[in-house]
Design an enzyme around this catalytic site. Structure first.
Site, PDB file in Angstrom:
ATOM      1  CG  ASN A 121       0.755   4.877  10.028  1.00 47.45           C
ATOM      2  OD1 ASN A 121       1.376   5.276   9.057  1.00 47.45           O
ATOM      3  ND2 ASN A 121       0.917   3.679  10.542  1.00 47.45           N
ATOM      4  CD  GLU A 137      12.571  -0.895   6.624  1.00 48.75           C
ATOM      5  OE1 GLU A 137      12.555   0.111   7.365  1.00 48.75           O
ATOM      6  OE2 GLU A 137      11.674  -1.758   6.627  1.00 48.75           O
TER       7      GLU A 137
HETATM    8  P1  CMP Z   1       4.260   1.021   8.124  1.00 48.36           P
HETATM    9  O1  CMP Z   1       5.048   0.969   9.378  1.00 48.36           O
HETATM   10  O2  CMP Z   1       4.673   2.015   7.100  1.00 48.36           O
HETATM   11  O3  CMP Z   1       4.268  -0.430   7.447  1.00 48.36           O
HETATM   12  C1  CMP Z   1       3.208  -0.902   6.669  1.00 48.36           C
HETATM   13  C2  CMP Z   1       2.054   0.032   6.627  1.00 48.36           C
HETATM   14  O4  CMP Z   1       0.862  -0.488   6.154  1.00 48.36           O
HETATM   15  C3  CMP Z   1       1.729   0.510   8.029  1.00 48.36           C
HETATM   16  O5  CMP Z   1       2.742   1.343   8.489  1.00 48.36           O
HETATM   17  C4  CMP Z   1       0.359   1.139   7.812  1.00 48.36           C
HETATM   18  O6  CMP Z   1       0.426   2.512   7.479  1.00 48.36           O
HETATM   19  C5  CMP Z   1      -0.163   0.359   6.639  1.00 48.36           C
HETATM   20  N1  CMP Z   1      -1.289  -0.440   7.084  1.00 48.36           N
HETATM   21  C6  CMP Z   1      -1.281  -1.401   8.003  1.00 48.36           C
HETATM   22  N2  CMP Z   1      -2.523  -1.905   8.158  1.00 48.36           N
HETATM   23  C7  CMP Z   1      -3.310  -1.224   7.299  1.00 48.36           C
HETATM   24  C8  CMP Z   1      -4.677  -1.276   7.000  1.00 48.36           C
HETATM   25  N3  CMP Z   1      -5.496  -2.136   7.616  1.00 48.36           N
HETATM   26  N4  CMP Z   1      -5.146  -0.424   6.065  1.00 48.36           N
HETATM   27  C9  CMP Z   1      -4.307   0.439   5.436  1.00 48.36           C
HETATM   28  N5  CMP Z   1      -2.996   0.528   5.687  1.00 48.36           N
HETATM   29  C10 CMP Z   1      -2.505  -0.293   6.617  1.00 48.36           C
END
Ligand code: CMP
Length: 139
Positions: free
Chosen positions: A113, A127
């Site tokens: 993402n 962080e």
């Molecule tokens: P981030 O803000 O980096 O924090 C935790 C990350 O976990 C989140 O963004 C997503 O990219 C990842 N994440 C959250 N839910 C899922 C999921 N269902 N499958 C894979 N990755 C996930």
């Protein structure tokens, strides 16, 4: 009040050479890049950074993804930077992200993402300290 937050441009975005496009969204949105470096995360570092998610089913996938290519770690500064950055990133799931947000524009899936952002001022401080020495932050 002026705040700082930690941002990570993730491997799906460095791979596609769109770090500048993402920085444009942040800068046009009122945030200033006051610290920035391109690094290759180790498994140990990524695992520690995402420690809070260690019992989630996606933890291993997340660590594997975050170490799959370089990332750009950034300190962003501005008025209400933590909330502003989250607004500009859009919802974690790109299908739910608002028009014009980084994730609506560029994210490929909920995992890939494109960006990470601190979710509170307290976590932002932690962080930022994880990746940056105070001397590497230049407002
Ligand atoms: P981030 O803000 O980096 O924090 C935790 C990350 O976990 C989140 O963004 C997503 O990219 C990842 N994440 C959250 N839910 C899922 C999921 N269902 N499958 C894979 N990755 C996930």
């Amino acid at each position: 009040t002026v705040e700082r937050t930690l941002s990570i441009i993730k491997p799906d975005a460095t791979r596609r050479n769109i770090t500048g496009k993402i920085n444009t969204v942040f800068e046009v949105g009122g945030l200033r890049v006051v610290g920035q470096k391109r690094i290759q995360l180790t498994t140990k570092q990524a695992g520690a950074f995402y420690e809070v998610h260690k019992d989630r089913p996606f933890y291993n996938e997340l660590v594997t993804f975050m170490t799959s290519a370089p990332v750009v770690v950034q300190v962003l500064e501005g008025e209400n930077a933590v909330a502003r950055h989250r607004e500009l990133m859009g919802a974690t799931n790109p299908e739910e992200a608002a028009e014009g947000t980084v994730r609506k524009l560029y994210a490929q899936s909920i995992g890939e993402n494109s960006v990470h952002g601190s979710d509170s001022l307290e976590n932002a401080e932690r962080e930022i300290a994880f990746f940056f020495a105070e001397t590497e932050i230049l407002p």
